[in-house]
Design an enzyme around this catalytic site. Structure first.
Site, short mmCIF file in Angstrom:
data_model
loop_
_atom_site.label_atom_id
_atom_site.label_comp_id
_atom_site.label_asym_id
_atom_site.label_seq_id
_atom_site.Cartn_x
_atom_site.Cartn_y
_atom_site.Cartn_z
N LYS A 88 9.40 -1.03 14.45
CA LYS A 88 9.94 -0.65 13.13
C LYS A 88 10.98 0.45 13.30
CE LYS A 88 5.70 -0.98 10.41
NZ LYS A 88 4.82 -0.21 9.56
N LYS A 144 0.84 -1.20 0.00
CA LYS A 144 0.00 0.00 0.00
C LYS A 144 0.88 1.25 0.00
CE LYS A 144 -3.60 2.06 2.87
NZ LYS A 144 -4.55 1.84 3.97
N GLU A 179 10.55 -4.56 4.67
CA GLU A 179 10.66 -5.97 4.26
C GLU A 179 10.34 -6.12 2.78
OE1 GLU A 179 9.06 -4.77 6.85
OE2 GLU A 179 9.19 -6.09 8.60
N GLY A 185 -4.91 -2.49 5.38
CA GLY A 185 -4.12 -3.62 4.88
C GLY A 185 -4.78 -4.96 5.14
N ARG A 186 -5.23 -5.17 6.36
CA ARG A 186 -5.80 -6.49 6.69
C ARG A 186 -7.21 -6.66 6.15
NH1 ARG A 186 -4.72 -3.26 10.82
NH2 ARG A 186 -6.34 -2.54 12.24
N HIS A 225 -5.26 -34.49 16.95
CA HIS A 225 -4.17 -35.35 17.41
C HIS A 225 -3.07 -34.55 18.07
CE1 HIS A 225 -5.78 -39.00 15.48
NE2 HIS A 225 -6.38 -38.09 14.74
N GLU A 244 -4.82 -7.67 15.10
CA GLU A 244 -4.31 -6.34 14.77
C GLU A 244 -5.46 -5.33 14.86
OE1 GLU A 244 -0.81 -4.65 11.93
OE2 GLU A 244 -2.37 -5.77 10.91
#
Ligand code: G6Q
Length: 545
Positions: free
Chosen positions: A510, A212, A218, A273-274, A390, A359
């Site tokens: 950050k 965005k 990263e 973003g999410r 399991h 978030e």
């Protein structure tokens, strides 16, 4: 502009206090009794919305609980807040933004205004361009720099620009173009890049740089190395235009990177973003499943949007899901929610939901900046069934913690194989049954178990779960499922009076990382200026790197 008036704190609201009283009176009632008292409970406490069947009868609630929770939602202004979101009000107050992921899936004939401008035509304009581009890749019309067909598509992005596309690709793999390979690079760990590219030919590889802001450390680090990787093979700068496209809101940075803005797919600051997997961030999804299936995905989202906007609260599926979370989180003190999809294709769904839920609602101050005196987001986690059975289900059945579960299942398999699907679904139904009703000591004794073993083999039951059942996992169903959780998160955020759409908590780390990077890379070994623990870690790292 919405003004949020919360003159009363949540815990002082009449409905909250009534719920506290109700909780004290009802907390020990067993699901066995609730079901015995009402033989039709399992049919009555269900809601169907847009083809999703939601069974919430195995929750530790009565009709009174639902009535009080709905009253709480009304007291907190949920209906008005829903309207405000759909109207495009700037309900993300700390960032002064509208929150309009619902506009991403609005049909062409809808009108949604942001600052007086209808955004729906813009949304469809981008979707149409994405469709054109996707078709060019899928048909081989778009070729790489050397004229070879694109066979590999790699999405580079992180957080909201990765989890949605990665989850959707896995979830809809059945519908994907099998001649194309899809990979997702997110981590700023060389391993992620190396392993995603090691067997690929640059001549046949397209990178979608999804960011965005187009400034995320990263993503930009990975995008730059991808460019080096590509040019090492292809030799010429001009190759970038054939092998890189961008999904972003930042045309300037995209162009600085060397991507032709004609190959940029935009979105808007009102898409968090999410909440962006159905925007241009879904370009890899569209290339994988084709434009028609992508539109079906959007139609699924939209169907639940409409339900959320129009259904009465007590019959509103995402509202009920959100309110049940409040019930366990704030009254029973449950700290987590397990999401258990009985479908291998949904293996990334819990990871996707972790960002969406935590978030969004991992906040500790209200809109007014006041520290909450109640719990906010629970921890979401999960794995696909039956694998989880399991491993961690032991704790859900017999541990000391109360873990409400969401089971998700489908009536028809996309890969019918022998009686696999019946076995799979029998397990889902059996788990929710076992959790709710358990196995009393008397039954264990009647089976002839030695006395000393009885406590170990007894299941207390009364462990709550909801089940979402759909016919088949289709693009449309996936859209519905995601929208369900989006709106459940919204509902929770409204009750807690927090901003579900900002994420200030990710900033500090950050900033500090940016300070530390030169300290790690410096040849002159400057004295790091942190606390003694961080200094010692940095020194040791420098010594051994
Ligand atoms: C999501 C967050 C966050 C974001 C990433 C990537 O809601 O804002 O996860 O998606 O930090 O950001 P960019 O898309 O700007 O690279």
């Amino acid at each position: 502009m919405t003004t949020i008036k919360h003159t009363t704190t949540l815990t002082q609201r009449p409905a909250w206090q009534a719920l506290e009283h109700h909780y004290r009176e009802h907390k020990d009632i067993h699901l066995r009794k609730l079901f015995a008292d009402d033989p039709r409970r399992g049919e009555r406490l269900t809601v169907e919305a847009a083809g999703l069947y939601f069974d919430y009868s195995k929750n530790r609630i009565t009709e009174e609980t639902v009535r009080l929770l709905v009253r709480l939602a009304e007291e907190c202004g949920l209906p008005e807040r829903i309207e405000a979101m759909f109207r495009g009000d700037k309900i993300n107050l700390t960032e002064n933004r509208s929150v309009l992921h619902v506009a991403l899936r609005a049909p062409r004939n809808r009108q949604i205004l942001v600052d007086g401008v209808d955004v729906v035509p813009q949304v469809h304009g981008v979707l149409d361009r994405m469709a054109l581009f996707s078709d060019q890749i899928r048909t081989g019309q778009w070729t790489g720099y050397t004229g070879k067909r694109i066979r590999n598509v790699i999405n580079i992005g992180i957080g909201g620009s990765d989890l949605g596309p990665a989850m959707a690709y896995e979830a809809l793999r059945h519908y994907s173009e099998r001649d194309l390979t899809f990979r997702f690079i997110a981590n700023v760990d060389g391993t992620d890049f190396e392993e995603a590219t090691r067997d690929l030919d640059a001549e046949e590889t397209l990178f979608i740089v999804s960011s965005k802001t187009f400034t995320t450390l990263e993503t930009m680090t990975n995008a730059h190395i991808a460019r080096v990787w590509c040019l090492r093979k292809l030799g010429h700068e001009a190759a970038v235009a054939r092998h890189f496209v961008a999904v972003s809101t930042n045309a300037e940075e995209v162009s600085k990177f060397g991507i032709d803005t004609a190959n940029m797919f935009g979105f808007w600051d009102w898409v968090g973003g999410r909440y962006s997997m159905d925007s241009a961030i879904g370009l890899s999804t569209m290339i994988a499943i084709g434009p028609e299936n992508f539109r079906a995905l959007l139609a699924g989202f939209h169907a639940i949007d409409e339900h959320f906007r129009t259904a009465p609260l007590e019959k509103n599926l995402p509202v009920l899901m959100g309110l049940l979370t409040i019930w366990y989180n704030n009254f029973f003190g449950a700290q987590t929610v397990a999401v258990l999809p009985y479908d291998q294709y949904l293996k990334r769904f819990p990871a996707y939901l972790q960002q969406l839920t935590m978030e969004s609602n991992g906040k500790r101050v209200t809109f007014e900046g006041v520290h909450v005196d109640y719990q906010t987001s629970p921890i979401y986690w999960g794995e696909p069934g039956t694998n989880g059975q399991h491993s961690f289900y032991q704790l859900i059945h017999q541990g000391t913690k109360l873990i409400p579960c969401d089971f998700i299942g489908f009536c028809r398999s996309l890969n019918p194989l022998g009686n696999h699907h019946d076995i799979l679904m029998a397990n889902l139904f059996a788990q929710s049954e076992a959790l709710a009703f358990g196995k009393p000591a008397s039954d264990v004794q009647a089976e002839g178990s030695p006395d000393w073993l009885v406590p170990h083999r007894t299941f207390g039951g009364n462990r709550p779960s909801s089940t979402i059942l759909a016919e088949r996992l289709t693009p449309e169903t996936l859209g519905k499922l995601v929208a369900l959780y989006e709106h459940s998160v919204f509902t929770q955020g409204v009750i807690w009076n927090i901003d579900s759409f900002d994420q200030w908590g990710v900033e500090l780390g950050k900033v500090l990382a940016k300070q530390i990077i030169p300290e790690l890379e410096s040849a002159s070994e400057p004295q790091p200026r942190h606390d003694s623990s961080t200094n010692a870690l940095i020194r040791r790292y420098r010594m051994l790197r």
